[in-house]
Design a protein around this motif. Structure first.
Motif, PDB file in Angstrom:
ATOM      1  N   UNK A 200     -53.797  -6.691  40.581  1.00 60.45           N
ATOM      2  CA  UNK A 200     -54.021  -6.282  41.968  1.00 60.45           C
ATOM      3  C   UNK A 200     -53.141  -7.102  42.912  1.00 60.45           C
ATOM      4  N   UNK A 201     -53.027  -8.406  42.638  1.00 64.64           N
ATOM      5  CA  UNK A 201     -52.200  -9.268  43.492  1.00 64.64           C
ATOM      6  C   UNK A 201     -50.729  -8.865  43.424  1.00 64.64           C
ATOM      7  N   UNK A 202     -50.305  -8.424  42.250  1.00 68.50           N
ATOM      8  CA  UNK A 202     -48.916  -7.971  42.109  1.00 68.50           C
ATOM      9  C   UNK A 202     -48.661  -6.736  42.966  1.00 68.50           C
ATOM     10  N   UNK A 203     -49.578  -5.766  42.918  1.00 67.83           N
ATOM     11  CA  UNK A 203     -49.435  -4.571  43.746  1.00 67.83           C
ATOM     12  C   UNK A 203     -49.396  -4.934  45.226  1.00 67.83           C
ATOM     13  N   UNK A 204     -50.303  -5.835  45.633  1.00 70.11           N
ATOM     14  CA  UNK A 204     -50.342  -6.252  47.034  1.00 70.11           C
ATOM     15  C   UNK A 204     -49.031  -6.917  47.431  1.00 70.11           C
ATOM     16  N   UNK A 205     -48.520  -7.772  46.557  1.00 73.37           N
ATOM     17  CA  UNK A 205     -47.259  -8.470  46.836  1.00 73.37           C
ATOM     18  C   UNK A 205     -46.124  -7.472  46.991  1.00 73.37           C
ATOM     19  N   UNK A 206     -46.050  -6.511  46.085  1.00 73.03           N
ATOM     20  CA  UNK A 206     -44.968  -5.533  46.133  1.00 73.03           C
ATOM     21  C   UNK A 206     -45.000  -4.721  47.417  1.00 73.03           C
ATOM     22  N   UNK A 207     -46.173  -4.228  47.780  1.00 73.63           N
ATOM     23  CA  UNK A 207     -46.291  -3.367  48.953  1.00 73.63           C
ATOM     24  C   UNK A 207     -46.055  -4.138  50.240  1.00 73.63           C
ATOM     25  N   UNK A 208     -46.696  -5.304  50.365  1.00 70.89           N
ATOM     26  CA  UNK A 208     -46.579  -6.083  51.602  1.00 70.89           C
ATOM     27  C   UNK A 208     -45.156  -6.581  51.813  1.00 70.89           C
ATOM     28  N   UNK A 209     -44.533  -7.107  50.756  1.00 68.67           N
ATOM     29  CA  UNK A 209     -43.164  -7.627  50.882  1.00 68.67           C
ATOM     30  C   UNK A 209     -42.192  -6.496  51.206  1.00 68.67           C
ATOM     31  N   UNK A 210     -42.386  -5.329  50.613  1.00 66.53           N
ATOM     32  CA  UNK A 210     -41.510  -4.197  50.893  1.00 66.53           C
ATOM     33  C   UNK A 210     -41.612  -3.790  52.362  1.00 66.53           C
ATOM     34  N   UNK A 211     -42.834  -3.739  52.872  1.00 65.78           N
ATOM     35  CA  UNK A 211     -43.035  -3.358  54.276  1.00 65.78           C
ATOM     36  C   UNK A 211     -42.439  -4.412  55.207  1.00 65.78           C
ATOM     37  N   UNK A 212     -42.723  -5.688  54.929  1.00 62.55           N
ATOM     38  CA  UNK A 212     -42.188  -6.756  55.774  1.00 62.55           C
ATOM     39  C   UNK A 212     -40.659  -6.776  55.732  1.00 62.55           C
ATOM     40  N   UNK A 213     -40.099  -6.485  54.558  1.00 62.90           N
ATOM     41  CA  UNK A 213     -38.639  -6.431  54.450  1.00 62.90           C
ATOM     42  C   UNK A 213     -38.045  -5.327  55.307  1.00 62.90           C
ATOM     43  N   UNK A 214     -38.672  -4.146  55.266  1.00 68.20           N
ATOM     44  CA  UNK A 214     -38.195  -3.025  56.093  1.00 68.20           C
ATOM     45  C   UNK A 214     -38.317  -3.341  57.579  1.00 68.20           C
ATOM     46  N   UNK A 215     -39.459  -3.919  57.975  1.00 69.92           N
ATOM     47  CA  UNK A 215     -39.644  -4.282  59.370  1.00 69.92           C
ATOM     48  C   UNK A 215     -38.638  -5.343  59.807  1.00 69.92           C
ATOM     49  N   UNK A 216     -38.370  -6.305  58.915  1.00 68.86           N
ATOM     50  CA  UNK A 216     -37.386  -7.331  59.234  1.00 68.86           C
ATOM     51  C   UNK A 216     -35.989  -6.764  59.397  1.00 68.86           C
ATOM     52  N   UNK A 217     -35.643  -5.805  58.543  1.00 68.27           N
ATOM     53  CA  UNK A 217     -34.328  -5.174  58.632  1.00 68.27           C
ATOM     54  C   UNK A 217     -34.197  -4.387  59.933  1.00 68.27           C
ATOM     55  N   UNK A 218     -35.233  -3.648  60.284  1.00 68.65           N
ATOM     56  CA  UNK A 218     -35.211  -2.896  61.545  1.00 68.65           C
ATOM     57  C   UNK A 218     -35.141  -3.847  62.736  1.00 68.65           C
ATOM     58  N   UNK A 219     -35.917  -4.941  62.649  1.00 68.30           N
ATOM     59  CA  UNK A 219     -35.893  -5.924  63.726  1.00 68.30           C
ATOM     60  C   UNK A 219     -34.522  -6.555  63.908  1.00 68.30           C
ATOM     61  N   UNK A 220     -33.867  -6.861  62.793  1.00 62.95           N
ATOM     62  CA  UNK A 220     -32.534  -7.440  62.865  1.00 62.95           C
ATOM     63  C   UNK A 220     -31.552  -6.453  63.492  1.00 62.95           C
ATOM     64  N   UNK A 221     -31.670  -5.200  63.107  1.00 66.23           N
ATOM     65  CA  UNK A 221     -30.789  -4.170  63.645  1.00 66.23           C
ATOM     66  C   UNK A 221     -30.980  -4.027  65.154  1.00 66.23           C
ATOM     67  N   UNK A 222     -32.248  -3.992  65.578  1.00 66.30           N
ATOM     68  CA  UNK A 222     -32.538  -3.872  67.011  1.00 66.30           C
ATOM     69  C   UNK A 222     -31.977  -5.072  67.781  1.00 66.30           C
ATOM     70  N   UNK A 223     -32.182  -6.255  67.239  1.00 59.70           N
ATOM     71  CA  UNK A 223     -31.687  -7.469  67.901  1.00 59.70           C
ATOM     72  C   UNK A 223     -30.169  -7.435  68.022  1.00 59.70           C
ATOM     73  N   UNK A 224     -29.488  -6.953  66.977  1.00 58.83           N
ATOM     74  CA  UNK A 224     -28.029  -6.944  66.969  1.00 58.83           C
ATOM     75  C   UNK A 224     -27.466  -6.007  68.039  1.00 58.83           C
ATOM     76  N   UNK A 225     -28.037  -4.804  68.167  1.00 53.73           N
ATOM     77  CA  UNK A 225     -27.432  -3.871  69.116  1.00 53.73           C
ATOM     78  C   UNK A 225     -27.938  -4.044  70.541  1.00 53.73           C
ATOM     79  N   UNK A 226     -29.115  -4.670  70.712  1.00 51.37           N
ATOM     80  CA  UNK A 226     -29.571  -4.916  72.080  1.00 51.37           C
ATOM     81  C   UNK A 226     -28.722  -5.967  72.781  1.00 51.37           C
ATOM     82  N   UNK A 227     -27.998  -6.773  72.018  1.00 52.90           N
ATOM     83  CA  UNK A 227     -27.118  -7.770  72.627  1.00 52.90           C
ATOM     84  C   UNK A 227     -25.943  -7.113  73.339  1.00 52.90           C
ATOM     85  N   UNK A 228     -25.698  -5.830  73.046  1.00 55.72           N
ATOM     86  CA  UNK A 228     -24.538  -5.154  73.603  1.00 55.72           C
ATOM     87  C   UNK A 228     -24.852  -4.370  74.886  1.00 55.72           C
TER      88      UNK A 228
END
Length: 282
Positions: A200-228
């Motif tokens: 169960x912990x493995x499933x939780x780790x996989x799902x949570x890390x995947x979501x946080x990774x996607x959110x982090x990638x989107x956040x980085x993208x937003x930060x990069x283009x808002x500087x312009x």
């Protein structure tokens, strides 16, 4: 807030028993399950209720398009609440004394294994197309990265994240299959299989890390283009996109209008990636 509660749905096929325990625990706290959505982000929605009469819930692994089985459930007082064509299915009954759908652990595990086999076939077919594309995309990303790392950094991070998800999904399929086979074996010997907590912990780790990774990638993208662009304009655009995305989540999960909710979420993501090019020429 406002009588609703959203949480990440961290359960997969092999740990359906954990999912059932959690739904019943939430019901004891006064939160009635509304729906489970697996579009974009796996989420479960609950509604706060003061009604002392609680529904009875059951989580099983059956195909929701199996009309004969679903008809049998209806005849026994169980109704479909949420489910995927291949995967977990949540049923409810207004009768607190409703009989369990499965009376034998072996038959329940066999049904789950059949659904897992169908899911693995679908995922395997998807891998045939996705893996070659990811190999090419990764090679291109790292080649471009050697020329200008700053411009290609988001693409590289995306490739790393995509490979992580693909590998974790493959490991999940292997673990699901092994767990269900062991459950069937022990059931035939008259024993009960207690799935290990680490599964169960493995499933939780996989799902949570995947979501946080996607959110982090989107956040980085937003930060990069808002500087312009102008700061106040960037804040307004990002806030509007977040509102539209959350509105899509609410419509899809709580109002059960999945198509409209998906359109709103897709619209927010598409606008986010298109706005950079629009504002650059503006």
């Amino acid at each position: 807030m406002f009588g609703y509660k959203l949480e990440i749905w961290r359960y997969e096929t092999a740990n359906y028993d954990k999912a059932q325990e959690h739904i019943l625990e939430m019901a004891e706290k006064g939160y009635e399950l509304v729906d489970i959505s697996t579009y974009w982000v796996p989420l479960a929605g609950y509604r706060k209720t003061e009604n002392s009469r609680r529904r009875k819930y059951c989580v099983v692994v059956v195909p929701t398009d199996d009309e004969n089985f679903m008809k049998l459930c209806e005849d026994c007082g169980w109704h479909l609440l949420a489910g995927q064509k291949v995967g977990l299915t949540v049923l409810y009954s207004e009768d607190p004394d409703a009989r369990p759908i499965f009376t034998e652990e072996e038959s329940e595990a066999i049904m789950a294994q059949e659904v897992v086999s169908d899911k693995q076939f679908d995922i395997g077919c998807a891998y045939i197309f996705v893996v070659p594309i990811m190999l090419i995309a990764t090679w291109v990303a790292f080649r471009l990265g050697s020329i200008d790392i700053l411009k290609t950094f988001p693409i590289i991070i995306f490739c790393v994240l995509a490979w992580f998800v693909l590998i974790m999904e493959l490991v999940s399929m292997i673990l699901e299959n092994r767990a269900l086979k062991e459950q069937i074996r022990l059931a035939r010997e008259g024993e009960i299989y207690d799935k290990p907590e680490w599964l169960y912990k493995f499933y939780s780790f996989k799902i949570v890390v995947s979501i946080l990774g996607c959110l982090g990638l989107i956040g980085f993208y937003l930060w990069a283009w808002t500087l312009q662009i102008e700061v106040y304009l960037a804040v307004l655009i990002v806030a509007a996109e977040v509102v539209v995305f959350l509105a899509g989540v609410f419509v899809g999960v709580f109002l059960k209008k999945e198509k409209l909710g998906t359109i709103l979420m897709m619209l927010a993501v598409i606008v986010m990636f298109m706005m950079r090019e629009i504002l650059r020429d503006w």
